[in-house]
Design an enzyme around this catalytic site. Structure first.
Site, PDB file in Angstrom:
ATOM      1  N   HIS A 395      -4.175  -6.932  -5.559  1.00  0.00           N
ATOM      2  CA  HIS A 395      -5.255  -6.166  -6.169  1.00  0.00           C
ATOM      3  C   HIS A 395      -5.576  -4.896  -5.387  1.00  0.00           C
ATOM      4  O   HIS A 395      -5.656  -3.793  -5.932  1.00  0.00           O
ATOM      5  CB  HIS A 395      -6.499  -7.057  -6.284  1.00  0.00           C
ATOM      6  CG  HIS A 395      -7.683  -6.361  -6.882  1.00  0.00           C
ATOM      7  ND1 HIS A 395      -8.623  -5.707  -6.127  1.00  0.00           N
ATOM      8  CD2 HIS A 395      -8.041  -6.179  -8.168  1.00  0.00           C
ATOM      9  CE1 HIS A 395      -9.521  -5.169  -6.937  1.00  0.00           C
ATOM     10  NE2 HIS A 395      -9.200  -5.452  -8.178  1.00  0.00           N
ATOM     11  N   CYS A 703       8.431  -1.898 -15.149  1.00  0.00           N
ATOM     12  CA  CYS A 703       7.060  -1.601 -14.728  1.00  0.00           C
ATOM     13  C   CYS A 703       6.694  -2.377 -13.476  1.00  0.00           C
ATOM     14  O   CYS A 703       5.574  -2.315 -13.003  1.00  0.00           O
ATOM     15  CB  CYS A 703       6.075  -1.868 -15.858  1.00  0.00           C
ATOM     16  SG  CYS A 703       6.143  -3.535 -16.482  1.00  0.00           S
TER      17      CYS A 703
END
Ligand code: PEP
Ligand code: MG
Length: 753
Positions: A395, A703
């Site tokens: 994160h 990605c």
């Protein structure tokens, strides 16, 4: 004045005929081959609103809260029906009909025309928002032309245009629209040309060409031929002949534009002759000389005659990067993984509980075990971030990169080592933390962010960008990326603080849908009309458990292999349907650039089931781009079966594909040294998928984090990937690597032939 003939207008007439009309007039004046035509002026539009008496009602109906998507949709409906229902004043209609008749006389037959809107608010940064994109092709007959003019007018009141103008503070009353009516060019071949080299600005002409009408090239739905001509020596430097599967042509019976397969013998045939290349180069030069800056020109060829259809400058603003060099090395007190480049110094602020976040002030360095979505606001205030845990895809790493904030993750002991330390300097590139302030480090405030004008970088392989927080959209769009290859929605949902299931339980599904629409729309707006592939929920149970209402999340021993990705949405269809409602609203609001991407798919049955639910939810699969992430070895090995099931694209999720292929937990520091996205097994899976997809005309992309590595980008270009989606900070270096690789392929080819 109701009608203005294109040959009579010049650039000063933007307020009369819009930007597009004025530019065509200028080209005609240079005696460039522009199809004949006329404009229904912006004044005519205004006069229509006044004479029919709908102006007041119309502008009143636009006084709404544009963040309320229902209200926005209603405003669009109201405005459009006011215009459609109002009868055009007879003199105005007569003028349009007689101009069309005159055009037919000049062409010697009742001609097919292209009818396009042309907005007058030149200061709107993106024409699309002003409704400038509306185009009706193959219109024939006076009544049909009048009808198309009205349809162009209503494009000024699409939900997206209303929203954008309100947000930008434009008064609806002051934005007008002209309509251009031009003889259709029934192209045999068409494309675009750039009058200068995209990166170096060198005087080389880059030409992209495909068969039939220009749509296929302009919309990017085919890989066109790519030619490079040196303007000084007039030598053709490169001819990259692509396999062109699809062409758009005009159906002679209905007049409609239809998509058809390119005949086998033309697919690999070069589109342009050398003579045509030279002629196009010459015409490009005339346009560039006229405007004084490099141009991006749409052209078409019919019966060997060249037409110029449109021209605009090819400028994008690029940011000069932050100074990241640390010249004098100070005392190194901590090391980890450089997760977001740049350097910064600031006061250390260690956060162990959420209620301590307020302590982080502007300019501090935030130090914590691992960041969570609740911390994003504090992360925005910080100039640097240090975490104990995590790797390149955690994160903290993802969000910091998107915020452009230097970040070092996985330091193992940052929260202990930095206790008692006041000031540190961090190097987010090398993953180092020094005590005190180092000479060359600069803070966000001191950052050199001088906008410079550069020619647009063009590579055949598209370079896109990954986004997780909508706030990063503008910064991401600033990179000049060709679109968004991955929009993760988990961060957005985690940021809501309330578990999706709680919204459902409380009967607040509408509120949840609105939140999704709001977040996705920010990104879709920033990139429109470039495509944005939005990934449906890929929520690991452990991350969602800590949310309010997340108590029912199952406790799993291995969440990475657990109830996440598409399998979660297919067993909790109620949630999947809410996401699909959000997509449906976005399409209704005009965001036709949004595609849907399904995560962690492992069996074609999952794709077929998802498609069934998508269709049942009222979405039209023919109108949207649908794809899957290839992140399980299973999906890679039987990609042919997925292709057979039907999909538009695949995107490699190498973060997961690597962990599942190598049996290495991507978040486990103990085995991190073995985690390798370039492992031969991973590369073999990737190669196999690209080959199969290329055979079937399915787009391929990446990605995962590996797509941000220039050396991986090179490999992927060589393998024939269609696009690469990188982190914001890596777009530029990946673009360079792609350019270099593409040139290398051509050079290699030239040397061998
Ligand atoms: C991936 O797995 O490579 C990917 C892009 O998805 P995520 O990192 O969100 O799992
Ligand atoms: Mg993944």
């Amino acid at each position: 004045m109701i009608i203005a003939w294109l040959e009579e207008v010049r650039s000063k007439d933007v307020s009369l005929v819009g930007g597009k009309g004025a530019s065509l007039g200028e080209m005609m004046n240079e005696e460039l081959p522009v199809p004949r035509g006329f404009a229904v002026t912006a004044q005519a539009f205004r006069q229509f609103l006044d004479d029919t008496g709908i102006a007041k009602k119309l502008f009143k109906s636009l006084e709404i809260d544009v963040d309320d998507s229902e209200a926005l949709k209603n405003a669009e409906k109201k405005a459009k029906s006011l215009i459609i229902d109002a009868k055009m004043p007879p003199e105005m209609k007569r003028d349009i009909l007689s101009a069309y008749d005159k055009l037919c006389d000049r062409e010697g037959e009742e001609v097919f025309v292209a009818v396009r809107s042309s907005a007058t608010a030149e200061d709107l940064p993106d024409a699309s928002f002003a409704g400038q994109q509306e185009t009706f092709l193959n219109v024939r007959g006076g009544e049909a032309v009048v009808d198309a003019v009205k349809r162009c007018w209503i494009s000024l009141y699409g939900a997206r245009a209303i929203f954008y103008r309100a947000k930008q503070g434009f008064e609806h009353e002051h934005v007008n629209i002209a309509v251009i009516i031009q003889t259709m060019v029934d192209a045999d071949k068409a494309g675009v040309l750039f009058t200068a080299h995209p990166t170096s600005g060198e005087p080389t002409t880059i030409i992209e060409a495909g068969w039939g009408l220009g749509e296929a090239v302009v919309s990017g739905s085919i890989s066109p031929d790519n030619y490079v001509v040196d303007r000084r020596t007039k030598k053709i430097l490169q001819r990259n002949i692509a396999t062109k599967n699809i062409m758009h042509i005009r159906d002679r019976d209905t007049g409609n534009t239809i998509k058809k397969k390119v005949p086998d013998d033309m697919m690999d045939e070069k589109v342009l002759t050398d003579v045509e290349l030279m002629k196009l180069t010459e015409l490009g030069e005339i346009v560039e000389n006229h405007y004084g800056i490099p141009q991006d020109v749409e052209w078409a060829i019919v019966n060997e005659k060249i037409y110029m259809l449109q021209s605009r400058p090819i400028t994008t603003i690029q940011r000069i990067g932050k100074e990241t060099q640390l010249v004098e090395e100070g005392e190194l007190i901590l090391e980890g993984i450089g997760a977001s480049p740049g350097s910064a110094y600031g006061n250390v602020e260690i956060v162990s509980k959420l209620d301590e976040l307020d302590r982080v002030s502007e300019g501090d360095i935030l130090v914590t075990k691992m960041t969570t979505p609740d911390m994003v606001t504090a992360m925005k205030r910080a100039v640097g971030i240090i975490t104990d845990e995590g790797g390149l895809t955690c994160h903290a790493a993802i969000v910091s990169r998107e915020l452009g904030t230097p970040c070092v993750v996985g330091t193992k002991k940052g929260t202990t080592v930095l206790k008692g330390v006041k000031l540190v300097t961090i190097d987010g590139e090398k993953g180092r933390v020094y005590e005190g302030r180092l000479e060359q480090a600069i803070t966000k405030e001191e950052e050199v962010a001088k906008p410079v004008e550069r020619t647009r970088q063009v590579t055949v392989t598209e370079v896109k960008v990954n986004i997780s927080i909508p706030d990063a959209a503008e910064r991401a769009a600033f990179t000049g990326a060709d679109g968004v290859g991955l929009l993760r929605i988990e961060h957005m949902i985690l940021g809501l603080g309330k578990h999706p299931q709680l919204y459902i339980k409380e009967g607040k599904s509408e509120e949840y849908i609105n939140e999704l629409v709001k977040g996705i729309r920010i990104v879709a707006d920033a990139f429109y009309p470039r495509s944005v592939w939005v990934r449906t929920l890929d929520a690991p149970t452990d991350e969602f458990k800590s949310m309010q209402g997340g108590e029912d999340e199952p406790i799993e021993h291995n969440p990475m292999m657990g109830w996440r990705g598409i399998r979660r949405d297919l067993s909790n269809v109620e949630h999947f349907k809410l996401e699909l409602q959000a997509f449906k609203r976005l399409y209704a609001l005009g965001y036709d650039n949004v595609g849907i991407m399904l995560p962690l798919v492992q069996h074609p049955k999952e794709l077929s089931k998802a498609k069934q639910i998508i269709v049942e939810s009222g979405l039209d699969l023919d109108k949207i781009e649908l794809g899957i992430m290839v992140e399980t070895p299973a999906s890679a090995l039987i990609i042919d079966q997925f292709i057979e099931e039907g999909l538009d694209f695949i995107s490699f999720g190498t973060n997961d594909l690597t962990q599942y292929t190598l049996a290495i937990d991507r978040n486990n520091e103990n085995v991190a040294y073995m985690y390798d996205e370039t492992h031969p097994a991973v590369l073999r899976l990737i190669e196999h998928v690209i080959q199969e997809c290329n055979k079937a005309g399915v787009k391929t992309s990446i990605c995962g984090q590996a797509g941000s590595s220039p050396s991986m980008a090179k490999k992927l270009v060589e393998l024939g990937i269609t696009s690469i989606s990188a982190n914001i900070d890596a777009v530029e270096s990946v673009r360079e690597a792609v350019l270099r690789a593409e040139k290398g392929i051509l050079l290699d080819f030239a040397r061998r032939s």
